[in-house]
Each structure stands twice: as structure tokens, then as C-alpha cells.
Write an enzyme that holds these catalytic residues in place. Structure first.
Site, short mmCIF file in Angstrom:
data_model
loop_
_atom_site.label_atom_id
_atom_site.label_comp_id
_atom_site.label_asym_id
_atom_site.label_seq_id
_atom_site.Cartn_x
_atom_site.Cartn_y
_atom_site.Cartn_z
N HIS A 20 -0.10 -3.44 -9.14
CA HIS A 20 -1.41 -2.84 -9.41
C HIS A 20 -1.87 -1.92 -8.29
O HIS A 20 -2.86 -1.21 -8.44
CB HIS A 20 -2.45 -3.93 -9.68
N CYS A 65 -21.75 -7.62 6.53
CA CYS A 65 -23.03 -7.73 5.83
C CYS A 65 -22.87 -7.32 4.37
O CYS A 65 -23.58 -6.45 3.87
CB CYS A 65 -24.09 -6.91 6.53
N GLN A 87 0.80 -1.22 0.00
CA GLN A 87 0.00 0.00 0.00
C GLN A 87 0.84 1.27 0.00
O GLN A 87 0.36 2.32 -0.43
CB GLN A 87 -0.94 0.01 1.21
#
Length: 463
Positions: free
Chosen positions: A196, A320, A177
Site C-alpha cells: 500500500h 500535540c 518507502q
């Protein structure tokens, strides 16, 4: 359509596109061959390695290209553990590492090794002293990411690296990162990254191993990339990856200042305009382009879909969502709210107007989703009867996040101060989100108790 998920994959940098197209014409031959086309390919490969090594801060002969960042992590961990097997079979890593590290650690443990997971604080950072405590005489390798992929918190790599050096333990740093934003602090022995993430093509990873680190590649030996990355090099992609890394690093200082200002605006405006939100991650020691926040009483999957309908691409660590049944291991390790989680990671070149429009749209989207789920409009609902109950039990079994927390919020006002509400739930997210709700609401989380099905989460009303 604003794309705000650069932490997953950054858009292809224009320099990467140009280099890729050129290398397709010039770098298609086998760089191991001595004829003209092979020599040309070898020159391209060597130049790419030198450029990548300069950005990493290592010697060119210490760096190899792999087929992905995950492959680099797996090869780095396996090779270091194998090379130091005489020292021991203990591996230490932080609780918030990328899943590639966690999967490698699980495989090592299944093979008879031992693993220590170092906890993090509520901002997502490790304490160097806690890392020091995890190191043992039989520790073969320690792993620590440079910055977290979900909340952006930067880790104290230099401090931990110094402790590892004192203990004689190599430190593997996953820099996926952060590498596009600048060099990793000194102290690492092995380093991995993925193209990427900085705007290079997918399918290219980096693995750097310092000279002097005992390293024994696992699996069948190969003749290429020092035997550490078997298979024919994807030379056009490697050339594009190295070219784009050099380009983004040249732009990083100015772009980091600009994006940090936009992210600071997101952090402050979201907290002002969206009720019941928790902005997570270190507010200062963090990546410049990434911010994560969680919204109470919100279904993460619905929130993502609604933002996508309004042409915003973001990601989530909520349980969720259709891609996962459990909360993000990062949010769980931090002990913060997971429901309604949104990660915004801005690619270079993001327009301020797009961020402003996102901040205009978000409050209405969150309010709409909450209304759809029947979330309480006020922190404490008024009692439905003159005499409050001494205690209440809420049955939320079989219901997914954020319903257990919504049901808790609806009834907490129906018990007197000092009384309890017990929530029965079998959703994994409740274990994280109910204590987080108590922290945000100023209520006492008593703890978790066994139940016939799922678990019983006990909350005491304080006010």
C-alpha cells in the site's frame, strides 16, 4: 481534495485496480491444488512472485508474500534472530526505524536479547562508522531502513551493508518507502516492503531472504510461502500488488523528477513565507516526493484540522495531536523541532496547481493558529519593566505543546543577556522543543534539571 499523505498509504494505482478485479475472477482457487482452477491460481501466484522478485532484485524462491509490511518485518527479524541464535542474541538498528522494527526489538529485549540503537545526525541519517561501532561478535542481525518514512532521508545502505558483510552480520532493510521508486542498493541480506506504500492494495507485504542467510521461522509451521508466512494467500491482492509495483517502477524515473521539483518548491517557499519554521531531513539525499517541516508556536492537531478544513490531507509527527502523547521518535532522535510538524508526501500524479494552492493557504493557517494560542509576534518581547529580572521561572506545568515554548519566548526578553529563564514543564515534547527553540533563536540551552513535578529546562539569553 488534494491528498498529500502518500507515505502513509498511496492511492490505489489504476493497474492495481484492473489486476485486482481480474484476479478476483481468475485467482480465487487454492494454488496448492492440482485441478484446473488450482493450476490457474498457481500460475498467477508464480507470475506475481517473479515480477516482485525482479523489482526487488532477488530470486523468486527467495521472496514470500505476507499479510502486511509489519508482518514481514516481524517475521524477518524473528526468523533471522532465531536462525543465528548460536552466534548471539544482539540486535542493532537505527534510532529512526519504523515502529514495527522498534516493537520487534523491544520484544526481543524482553525475551532476554540485547539491542543497540544507532544514533542519527540532524538530517536523520546514520553514520556508517557509528553502525560499524554497534556491531559485535555476538550480533545476530542489523536493521536499517532504506529511506525514512517521516522525513524522507535516504540511508547509506550500501556502505552499512559492506560493513555488515565484513563482520559476517546479515542486514535487514525495510524498503517500504523506497521500493516503488527504484531498487534498493546492494548489501542487504533480508528485505521487507508493503504494497500500500506504492499504490498496491493494503494487506500485502514482501519478505525476501537471500540464500545462505540462516533463517528459522518462529511460531507454528505452515505449508505455504516456504513456511515463512502461514495462512491462505490473498491471491487477488498479491497479483494486484505485483502488477502495480511493476507499473509504478516503469513510471518512477519521470515522476520522481517532476515530484522532486514540486517538493523543492515546497521546501523553499515554506521557508520564505512562514516565519519560524524548520524544514527537516536531508535536502539532497532524500525521497523525491516527501518533505517535512515544523512550525514554532503551533498546535499540531489544530494545524491538521485547519488544513483539512481547507481540503488538504497531510500528516504530523507532533506530540500535540490526538493520536500520540509523545513526539515522533524520528524527530526526537534527530534533535529537531517537533511542534507544528507537517509531513507532505505527494502521490504520483499530484498536480502542481494543488501544491501552489497549498503554499498560498499555509502561511495564513499558521498565522491564525499562532494568534489563537497567543504566540509572540516578535522573536524577543520588549521588557515590561525598566529593570530586567536577573532570572525568571516560567510555570508551564500541566500545559501541552506548544505552550511551554510560547511562554519561554514571551519572557526571554525580560532578562538581561547572560541571565537565565527556567521553564517548568511536564510535557514530553518540551524536552525536545525547548532545545530546538534555542537552536533556532540563537540562545543557549543550559540543560534539564530535576523538579518536584516534571522537569526544569534552563535557557540562558545570549542576545
Amino acid at each position: 481534495m488534494p491528498y498529500f499523505d502518500a507515505a502513509s498509504a498511496a492511492p490505489l494505482h489504476p493497474v492495481a485496480r484492473q489486476a485486482l478485479l481480474a484476479a478476483l475472477d481468475e485467482g480465487w482457487a487454492d494454488p496448492a491444488r492440482l485441478y484446473r482452477e488450482g493450476r490457474r491460481a498457481r500460475l498467477l501466484l508464480d507470475a506475481a512472485r517473479e515480477a516482485a522478485a525482479e523489482a526487488v532484485g532477488c530470486r523468486p524462491d527467495e521472496l514470500v508474500f505476507t499479510s502486511s509490511g509489519t508482518t514481514a518485518v516481524h517475521a524477518g527479524i524473528a526468523g533471522a534472530l532465531s536462525g543465528r541464535r548460536r552466534v548471539g542474541r544482539h540486535l542493532a538498528h537505527s534510532a529512526v526505524e519504523h515502529s514495527s522494527v522498534l516493537h520487534a526489538a523491544a520484544a526481543h529485549e524482553a525475551d532476554g536479547g540485547s539491542v543497540t540503537e544507532v544514533p542519527v545526525d540532524r538530517s536523520g541519517a546514520v553514520e556508517p562508522a557509528a553502525y560499524d561501532d554497534a556491531l559485535r561478535a555476538d550480533t545476530a542481525l542489523a536493521c536499517l531502513q532504506s529511506a525514512n518514512h517521516e522525513v524522507g532521508t535516504e540511508q547509506p545502505v550500501a556502505e552499512v551493508g559492506a560493513l555488515c558483510a565484513e563482520a559476517g552480520v546479515p542486514l535487514l532493510v525495510d524498503a517500504a518507502q523506497s521500493l516503488g521508486w527504484g531498487p534498493v542498493p546492494a548489501g542487504w541480506s533480508l528485505l521487507t516492503a508493503s504494497a500500500h506504500k506504492w499504490g498496491g492494495p493494503a494487506g500485502v507485504g514482501l519478505l525476501a531472504v537471500r540464500k545462505g542467510v540462516r533463517f528459522a521461522p518462529r511460531g507454528p509451521a505452515g505449508e505455504r510461502e516456504s513456511g515463512r508466512a502461514p495462512g491462505f494467500e490473498n491471491l487477488p491482492a498479491i497479483v494486484a500488488a505485483a502488477a502495480s509495483l511493476r507499473a509504478v517502477r516503469a513510471e518512477a524515473a519521470a515522476e520522481a523528477v517532476r515530484l522532486r521539483a514540486l517538493v523543492d518548491r515546497v521546501r523553499s517557499v515554506v521557508a520564505e513565507r512562514v516565519p519560524d519554521v524548520e524544514v527537516v531531513g536531508d535536502p539532497e539525499r532524500r525521497l523525491p516526493h516527501l518533505v517535512t517541516f515544523s512550525c514554532l508556536y503551533v498546535d499540531g492537531e489544530t494545524l491538521l484540522h485547519e488544513l483539512d478544513r481547507r481540503e488538504f490531507s497531510v500528516s504530523s509527527g507532533s506530540s500535540c495531536t490526538s493520536s500520540t502523547l509523545t513526539p515522533s521518535h524520528v524527530l526526537r532522535a534527530m534533535g529537531v523541532l517537533s511542534e507544528g510538524n507537517i509531513r507532505v508526501s505527494l502521490p504520483p500524479g499530484t498536480a502542481g496547481a494543488d501544491v501552489d494552492r497549498f503554499l498560498e493557504v499555509l502561511p495564513g493557517v499558521v498565522a491564525e493558529v499562532r494568534e489563537r494560542l497567543g504566540a509572540p509576534a516578535a522573536p524577543l518581547s520588549p521588557p515590561r519593566s525598566p529593570a530586567p529580572a536577573a532570572s525568571l521561572v516560567v510555570d508551564a506545568l500541566g500545559r501541552r505543546c506548544p505552550i511551554p515554548v510560547i511562554e519561554l519566548a514571551k519572557v526571554i526578553g525580560e532578562v538581561p543577556v547572560g541571565a537565565t529563564v527556567t521553564v517548568l514543564a511536564d510535557d514530553e515534547a518540551a524536552r525536545l522543543d525547548i532545545p530546538a527553540w534555542c537552536e533556532m533563536r540563537g540562545q543557549e540551552y543550559v540543560g534539564e534539571e530535576p523538579a518536584d513535578r516534571g522537569s526544569a529546562y534552563v535557557v540562558r539569553r545570549l542576545g
